[in-house]
Write a protein that holds these residues in place. Structure first.
Motif, PDB file in Angstrom:
ATOM      1  N   THR A  90       1.250   4.791  -1.582  1.00  0.00           N
ATOM      2  CA  THR A  90       0.763   5.215  -0.262  1.00  0.00           C
ATOM      3  C   THR A  90       0.041   4.107   0.492  1.00  0.00           C
ATOM      4  OG1 THR A  90      -1.314   6.027  -1.235  1.00  0.00           O
ATOM      5  CG2 THR A  90       0.505   7.604  -1.044  1.00  0.00           C
ATOM      6  N   GLU A  91      -0.225   2.988  -0.184  1.00  0.00           N
ATOM      7  CA  GLU A  91      -0.912   1.870   0.463  1.00  0.00           C
ATOM      8  C   GLU A  91      -0.216   0.568   0.120  1.00  0.00           C
ATOM      9  OE1 GLU A  91      -5.208   1.632   0.348  1.00  0.00           O
ATOM     10  OE2 GLU A  91      -5.321   3.667  -0.425  1.00  0.00           O
ATOM     11  N   LYS A  92      -0.495  -0.445   0.904  1.00  0.00           N
ATOM     12  CA  LYS A  92       0.084  -1.759   0.645  1.00  0.00           C
ATOM     13  C   LYS A  92      -0.556  -2.383  -0.594  1.00  0.00           C
ATOM     14  CE  LYS A  92       1.369  -2.938   5.395  1.00  0.00           C
ATOM     15  NZ  LYS A  92       1.201  -3.923   6.499  1.00  0.00           N
ATOM     16  N   SER A  93       0.271  -3.118  -1.321  1.00  0.00           N
ATOM     17  CA  SER A  93      -0.244  -3.830  -2.486  1.00  0.00           C
ATOM     18  C   SER A  93      -1.011  -5.066  -2.031  1.00  0.00           C
ATOM     19  CB  SER A  93       0.903  -4.253  -3.402  1.00  0.00           C
ATOM     20  OG  SER A  93       1.733  -5.205  -2.750  1.00  0.00           O
ATOM     21  N   LEU A  94      -1.714  -5.695  -2.961  1.00  0.00           N
ATOM     22  CA  LEU A  94      -2.456  -6.912  -2.626  1.00  0.00           C
ATOM     23  C   LEU A  94      -1.519  -8.010  -2.145  1.00  0.00           C
ATOM     24  CD1 LEU A  94      -4.947  -6.999  -5.636  1.00  0.00           C
ATOM     25  CD2 LEU A  94      -5.444  -6.335  -3.279  1.00  0.00           C
ATOM     26  N   ALA A  95      -0.340  -8.117  -2.780  1.00  0.00           N
ATOM     27  CA  ALA A  95       0.625  -9.139  -2.367  1.00  0.00           C
ATOM     28  C   ALA A  95       1.116  -8.889  -0.950  1.00  0.00           C
ATOM     29  CB  ALA A  95       1.796  -9.178  -3.342  1.00  0.00           C
ATOM     30  N   GLU A  96       1.391  -7.638  -0.620  1.00  0.00           N
ATOM     31  CA  GLU A  96       1.855  -7.305   0.725  1.00  0.00           C
ATOM     32  C   GLU A  96       0.770  -7.574   1.765  1.00  0.00           C
ATOM     33  OE1 GLU A  96       4.975  -3.690  -0.313  1.00  0.00           O
ATOM     34  OE2 GLU A  96       2.833  -3.267  -0.127  1.00  0.00           O
ATOM     35  N   MET A  97      -0.471  -7.269   1.433  1.00  0.00           N
ATOM     36  CA  MET A  97      -1.570  -7.531   2.357  1.00  0.00           C
ATOM     37  C   MET A  97      -1.747  -9.031   2.575  1.00  0.00           C
ATOM     38  SD  MET A  97      -4.297  -4.684   0.970  1.00  0.00           S
ATOM     39  CE  MET A  97      -5.589  -5.216   2.090  1.00  0.00           C
ATOM     40  N   GLN A  98      -1.556  -9.823   1.514  1.00  0.00           N
ATOM     41  CA  GLN A  98      -1.687 -11.268   1.654  1.00  0.00           C
ATOM     42  C   GLN A  98      -0.604 -11.832   2.555  1.00  0.00           C
ATOM     43  OE1 GLN A  98      -4.183 -13.276   0.346  1.00  0.00           O
ATOM     44  NE2 GLN A  98      -3.260 -14.769   1.711  1.00  0.00           N
ATOM     45  N   ILE A  99       0.618 -11.325   2.407  1.00  0.00           N
ATOM     46  CA  ILE A  99       1.718 -11.772   3.265  1.00  0.00           C
ATOM     47  C   ILE A  99       1.442 -11.418   4.717  1.00  0.00           C
ATOM     48  CG2 ILE A  99       4.148 -11.370   3.823  1.00  0.00           C
ATOM     49  CD1 ILE A  99       4.694 -11.131   0.834  1.00  0.00           C
ATOM     50  N   ASP A 100       0.924 -10.212   4.951  1.00  0.00           N
ATOM     51  CA  ASP A 100       0.595  -9.815   6.325  1.00  0.00           C
ATOM     52  C   ASP A 100      -0.457 -10.736   6.929  1.00  0.00           C
ATOM     53  OD1 ASP A 100       2.377  -7.769   6.223  1.00  0.00           O
ATOM     54  OD2 ASP A 100       0.900  -6.198   5.843  1.00  0.00           O
ATOM     55  N   LEU A 101      -1.454 -11.108   6.139  1.00  0.00           N
ATOM     56  CA  LEU A 101      -2.490 -12.013   6.636  1.00  0.00           C
ATOM     57  C   LEU A 101      -1.915 -13.376   6.956  1.00  0.00           C
ATOM     58  CD1 LEU A 101      -5.569 -11.182   4.386  1.00  0.00           C
ATOM     59  CD2 LEU A 101      -5.320 -10.749   6.830  1.00  0.00           C
ATOM     60  N   ASN A 102      -0.977 -13.843   6.118  1.00  0.00           N
ATOM     61  CA  ASN A 102      -0.352 -15.138   6.379  1.00  0.00           C
ATOM     62  C   ASN A 102       0.461 -15.104   7.661  1.00  0.00           C
ATOM     63  OD1 ASN A 102      -1.407 -16.306   4.110  1.00  0.00           O
ATOM     64  ND2 ASN A 102       0.379 -15.946   2.826  1.00  0.00           N
ATOM     65  N   ARG A 103       1.187 -14.013   7.852  1.00  0.00           N
ATOM     66  CA  ARG A 103       2.022 -13.909   9.049  1.00  0.00           C
ATOM     67  C   ARG A 103       1.174 -13.781  10.305  1.00  0.00           C
ATOM     68  NH1 ARG A 103       6.420  -9.660   6.533  1.00  0.00           N
ATOM     69  NH2 ARG A 103       7.821 -11.205   5.623  1.00  0.00           N
ATOM     70  N   ASP A 104       0.045 -13.108  10.188  1.00  0.00           N
ATOM     71  CA  ASP A 104      -0.814 -12.868  11.342  1.00  0.00           C
ATOM     72  C   ASP A 104      -2.028 -13.791  11.348  1.00  0.00           C
ATOM     73  OD1 ASP A 104       0.898 -10.825  12.023  1.00  0.00           O
ATOM     74  OD2 ASP A 104      -0.254  -9.315  10.951  1.00  0.00           O
ATOM     75  N   PHE A 105      -1.806 -15.030  10.914  1.00  0.00           N
ATOM     76  CA  PHE A 105      -2.936 -15.952  10.826  1.00  0.00           C
ATOM     77  C   PHE A 105      -3.565 -16.218  12.188  1.00  0.00           C
ATOM     78  CE2 PHE A 105      -4.852 -20.197  10.542  1.00  0.00           C
ATOM     79  CZ  PHE A 105      -5.686 -20.004   9.452  1.00  0.00           C
TER      80      PHE A 105
END
Length: 324
Positions: A90-105
């Motif tokens: 139901t929530e994003k994993s830590l890896a997915e959250m890290q990728i989102d942060l990288n994309r939205d730097f």
């Protein structure tokens, strides 16, 4: 959770306490109660409830301050009445959250209210594709050199014309020339007026998706979306360019600025005789002793905890000696 939070909840695998995770850089997303619980009790492992699926979940070790794998996660969850095989994510994993942060730097840059946007030749950046900062940093560095600009950017028309590949999008020289020219030519000026719509103030950059696909297609690491080592990619890129340059017409030496000869001197302590050896290299390594780190005490403590957390191998029964 005690704070009333419904997201970013972590259950301690020692006592089953469910508490809020740590907050992100903006101060949202959690209260840090799970971390404080570890500091109070010493119970290090916690699982992120929203990520539990039949194939696994995010497990964090507060003692090591990093994600870990729990080989007996199903048993540990069952102890608290949670059937891992029927759970849904139901929530994003830590890896997915890290990728989102990288994309939205660029979100980080928005905090710099007084910063002015600039654009022009040589000022174009690369969009992070998700864990592609190693590639972006290397490409922006090499493409800023005059030798690479002359090899690819200035000769792009010639490279495009002589390409005989059935699919130009899979040709290394074509993609390198396109990327080199795009970085150095510069995009149109971006609006800098205060209050401009968000769509007009998005950071302008190139997405090196085609180049990443081409350059990493035969490599087990660079062909993935995992974070990789920039130094390894740099050497891999130079090797590929050097091979292409050897068969180019006319021959070119775009990688020549990076090549140097290393002299090694070996002396026998008994005879005093000396031998010199020479080799060609393209990277000068400067090892820095960990003991010279300004936070060496914290580093040493972390290494100690990491060593203690390693599973101890069971001794071979054949090696055991019975007492008398």
């Amino acid at each position: 959770a005690e704070s009333g939070a419904t997201e970013n909840l972590w259950m301690n695998l020692s006592d089953g306490t469910i508490l809020s995770g740590r907050s992100n850089w903006m101060g949202t997303g959690g209260t840090g109660a799970a971390l404080r619980h570890y500091q109070k009790t010493g119970f290090p492992l916690a699982v992120k409830l929203g990520t539990i699926t039949p194939s696994g979940a995010d497990v964090w070790s507060y003692a090591e301050d990093c994600p870990v794998i729990d080989p007996k996660l199903a048993q540990h969850l069952a102890h608290f009445g949670i059937d891992m095989m029927i759970m849904q994510k139901t929530e994003k994993s830590l890896a997915e959250m890290q990728i989102d942060l990288n994309r939205d730097f660029h979100v980080f840059a928005s905090a710099c209210r007084d910063a002015q946007r600039i654009s022009g030749p040589g000022l174009t950046g690369l969009v992070n594709l998700g864990n592609s900062c190693y590639l972006n940093s290397v490409i922006q560095t090499v493409c800023s050199l005059s030798e690479f600009q002359a090899r690819y950017g200035a000769r792009r028309a010639e490279i495009f014309d002589r390409c005989r590949a059935p699919d130009p999008t899979a040709d290394f020289d074509v993609q390198m020339a396109k990327l080199s020219h795009g970085l150095m030519a510069g995009p149109p000026p971006a609006p800098t007026c205060v209050g401009a719509p968000a769509a007009e103030t998005e950071p302008m950059g190139l997405k090196p998706q085609m180049f990443k696909t081409v350059v990493g297609r035969k490599h087990p690491e660079f062909s993935t979306n995992r974070q990789c080592d920039a130094a390894e990619f740099f050497q891999y890129l130079l090797e590929g360019i050097h091979r292409a340059d050897r068969v180019a017409t006319p021959p070119v030496q775009a990688t020549a600025p990076f090549r140097f000869r290393v002299e090694e001197r070996i002396q026998c302590t008994q005879t005093g005789q000396v031998r010199y050896t020479y080799r060609e290299d393209n990277m000068l390594s400067l090892p820095v002793p960990a003991e010279q780190a300004t936070n060496w005490a914290e580093v040493a403590e972390y290494q100690k905890k990491a060593a203690q957390a390693q599973p101890q191998a069971e001794p071979d029964p054949g090696d055991r000696k019975s007492g008398v």
